[in-house]
Motif scaffolding. Sequence first.
Motif, mmCIF file in Angstrom:
data_model
loop_
_atom_site.group_PDB
_atom_site.id
_atom_site.type_symbol
_atom_site.label_atom_id
_atom_site.label_comp_id
_atom_site.label_asym_id
_atom_site.label_seq_id
_atom_site.Cartn_x
_atom_site.Cartn_y
_atom_site.Cartn_z
ATOM 1 N N ASN A 96 0.859 -1.184 0.000
ATOM 2 C CA ASN A 96 0.000 0.000 0.000
ATOM 3 C C ASN A 96 0.891 1.230 0.000
ATOM 4 O O ASN A 96 1.400 1.653 1.029
ATOM 5 N N VAL A 97 1.088 1.786 -1.172
ATOM 6 C CA VAL A 97 2.078 2.850 -1.323
ATOM 7 C C VAL A 97 1.688 4.086 -0.511
ATOM 8 O O VAL A 97 2.559 4.754 0.067
ATOM 9 N N GLU A 98 0.390 4.370 -0.396
ATOM 10 C CA GLU A 98 -0.021 5.552 0.373
ATOM 11 C C GLU A 98 0.231 5.353 1.860
ATOM 12 O O GLU A 98 0.730 6.250 2.543
ATOM 13 N N ALA A 99 -0.140 4.183 2.370
ATOM 14 C CA ALA A 99 0.093 3.914 3.785
ATOM 15 C C ALA A 99 1.587 3.965 4.083
ATOM 16 O O ALA A 99 2.009 4.462 5.130
ATOM 17 N N ALA B 202 -7.118 2.754 2.642
ATOM 18 C CA ALA B 202 -6.356 3.358 1.552
ATOM 19 C C ALA B 202 -5.052 3.960 2.043
ATOM 20 O O ALA B 202 -4.057 3.930 1.328
ATOM 21 N N GLU B 203 -5.051 4.504 3.255
ATOM 22 C CA GLU B 203 -3.879 5.271 3.674
ATOM 23 C C GLU B 203 -3.279 4.807 4.989
ATOM 24 O O GLU B 203 -2.213 5.274 5.368
ATOM 25 N N GLY B 204 -3.988 3.931 5.687
ATOM 26 C CA GLY B 204 -3.541 3.628 7.037
ATOM 27 C C GLY B 204 -2.685 2.381 7.141
ATOM 28 O O GLY B 204 -1.558 2.426 7.618
ATOM 29 N N LEU B 205 -3.226 1.263 6.664
ATOM 30 C CA LEU B 205 -2.561 -0.008 6.921
ATOM 31 C C LEU B 205 -2.145 -0.673 5.620
ATOM 32 O O LEU B 205 -2.756 -0.465 4.582
ATOM 33 N N CYS B 206 -1.108 -1.489 5.725
ATOM 34 C CA CYS B 206 -0.722 -2.355 4.614
ATOM 35 C C CYS B 206 -1.437 -3.678 4.871
ATOM 36 O O CYS B 206 -0.968 -4.503 5.651
ATOM 37 N N MET B 207 -2.588 -3.847 4.234
ATOM 38 C CA MET B 207 -3.506 -4.911 4.636
ATOM 39 C C MET B 207 -2.915 -6.316 4.511
ATOM 40 O O MET B 207 -3.280 -7.210 5.255
ATOM 41 N N GLY B 208 -2.027 -6.520 3.547
ATOM 42 C CA GLY B 208 -1.488 -7.865 3.354
ATOM 43 C C GLY B 208 -0.349 -8.204 4.309
ATOM 44 O O GLY B 208 0.083 -9.345 4.383
#
Lengths: 332, 496
Positions: free
Chosen positions: A192-195, B338-344
């Motif tokens: 997740n490039v934004e995170a 979208a902006e908080g966590l890297c879900m994987g």
Amino acid sequence: MTSKLKTVAGRLRAVWMLLLVGVVLSVTSPVFLTPTNLLNVALATSVAALLAAGQTYVIILAEIDLSVGSALGFSAVVTALTLGPYGLVPALAAGLATGAAIGLINGLLVTRTRMPSFIATLATMSVFAGLTLHITSGNPIPVTDYDFQGIGQARFAGVPVPVWIMLVAFGVFGFVLARTRFGRYVYATGDNVEAARLSGIRVHRVKILAFVISGVLASLAGFIITARLSTAQPTAGAGLELDAIAAVIIGGTSLAGGRGTLLGTLVGALVLGVIDNGMNLLDVSPFLQDVVKGLVILLAVFLDRNVDVLRRLLPRRAPETPARTPELAQHI
Amino acid sequence: MHLQLADVRKSFGDNSVLRGVSFDVGPGEVVALVGENGAGKSTLTRVISGAHQPDSGRLLIDGTPTVLKDPQAAMAQGIEVIYQEFQQNLFPHLSVAENMYVLDRERVFGRLFVSKQRMAAEAARALRRLGMEIDVQRQVGELSVAERQMLEIAKAMTHELRLIILDEPTAALDEQESEQLFAQVNRLREAGVSVIYISHRLDEVFALSDRVVVLRDGRVTLDAPTGQLTPARVVTAMVGDAVDDFYPKERNARDEVVLEVRNGNGARFHDIDLQVRAGEVVGIGGVVGCGRSDLLRALFGLQPLTGSVRVGGSAVRVASVEDAIGSRIAYLSPDRQAEGLCMGQSVEANVSLASLRELSTGGGVVSRGKERAATGAVISDLRVRAASPSIAVSSLSGGNQQKALFAKWVMTRPRVLLMDEPTRGVDVGAKTEIYRIINQLTADGVAVLLVSSDLPELVAMSDRVVVMREGRFVAELTGDGLDEQSILKHALVGAA
């Protein structure tokens, strides 16, 4: 220990594939399991494996590097042209610098112009393939430096030097990916490039560095090919980017980013190498070999996507994922 | 439609999610379905919409036992679901009209070639009937979240609609947009459509529903007309025991000023002067688009900011995220997906991500021992419930994901924490826990800027609230002057 092995094999489905192909070949060919042949497989795999190692970084970042074959050819020619007048060390330095520079260009294109990496590296692939042909007028450049030839032809402790180079590169870059801060940033940015950016990671730098690693490993692979043939072939790398990508995918790295390991990629490259070798041993027509390779890629990705199918075919094992608690129920 | 559920049960492996659920929804009735995450609401929704088959129990439609073997069968009965992540049902590159009639099962607009004019005209007519003003030629990708949601409802109404399930429809809407949605729900009710309204927001539940059904652990724990209920009773039915102190606010403000902004200007905020003291929570009220979120983003280096910013008395630059983190400012994004966590990635990897520098050697090698110890402490401190720190953060419930996001920033030991919608999409139990985390932080002297569309939360958790309108601070409310009405008044019409 066995349970740990089991989880590794469970996660790394390419291992099953390697074992399967290995067993089939040991039964059908008396030569396959000999040490000489196995070393041959490793030797033949080393070039694609090095390209695949760099590609793994790029693909975990949800990007792709199509230019590795061209980078290999271009840096091989630069190395060969430097070798005559300047000698071994400057030639190696020039080769590595060329690979790094191509990676840097790719990285800058992808991060600064926000061009999709597929397009940016498709373009640089074409540019450097063309430049290579232009510089050499399409002619191979012979290499006579004995020490340089050793990179491809010598053995150390009975094992060909290219295999050592491959193992050391996988060790080093595997460690970097799994254990360093940079490696973590690669996974986070790919996921997740934004995170990742909002966590303070300089995501552009991470991407540029990954492309540079890919370029440098391509030039390393270029040394091996050139040294083995005692010639820098302008078209030496043509098509190798596809083998590299295939090895990465078979090794379980996700094109969507955020997932993958170098160990998986090594196994993936070996799967392809063993299949190549086996088909030669079994005298399969070279034209059919590409067909088989293509089918293997499909099978690998199919198994990766359809673990459930695999589960039903295999005897029941304990579930790998922790038991679902009511809290998780909403995601079911 | 008269829908009856009779003793519906559903398990996944060893986990029984629905343990005998029975309730009715009458024609033109709005039933609010509430319950904590994991209570079984999503599974129940999927059973009603044909996506899951119950293990046992019956579903009766207008008195007839019915088997909905797949979502198409449910749609044929006039059952539609508008899911929480509603965007996924729309095609962003197609126009509004094309999205509305993308199925067009009866081939109204042509068999092989589609008449776009007729489609657009019909779409415009349908939207006007619903009182919606959306240009039917616009691409859906350009619409606001609220407009897309309206479009989803309109699309559902292009065929015969008899029961609609709205899953957390206001999660991403501001006050005015929510009002529009409520008006739409009332229209549906008048048209005799049955509505199942799933929401965490009790104020909406009470404003809108005819009846409340509470699920807990796969069972119905409360089913009564809304008029006979109080919020406290609903919450009790949801969480099991009485929650007397829903907002456990502690006042921890000290004298020392930690964050000071002078003459702050940005693209969408102007002349901002602000002081936040150690341990103080300053709420920012205002409608969506008033500049409150932009101010937070600018303070975190995500948008340009001119003016002076001081943290702990010394001037700091916040030209980039690295600057901001270096000045020990942390930012909790409103959109954790979208902006908080890297879900994987694993829970642990997410929690340590912003603090890896402190957890690694000079050579950049991450010390696994240090990482495990440090993240483990924060994870248990913040009560992030994960089966193991190494499972993917995506497998946690929404509330625990949000706590993991807090954990990531607590790890950085911030002096200033900027929070935008810290409890969005989080169930009641997890909300209370997040409020406790905020208390813990302020007790440690962290200065907090809080943006929230949840007005009761903003009022209860802030020490004072500044109200923004069109990019400027227009009021500051404290003590007895701090209530929802005053915030709304200043946010909408300015000082009276």
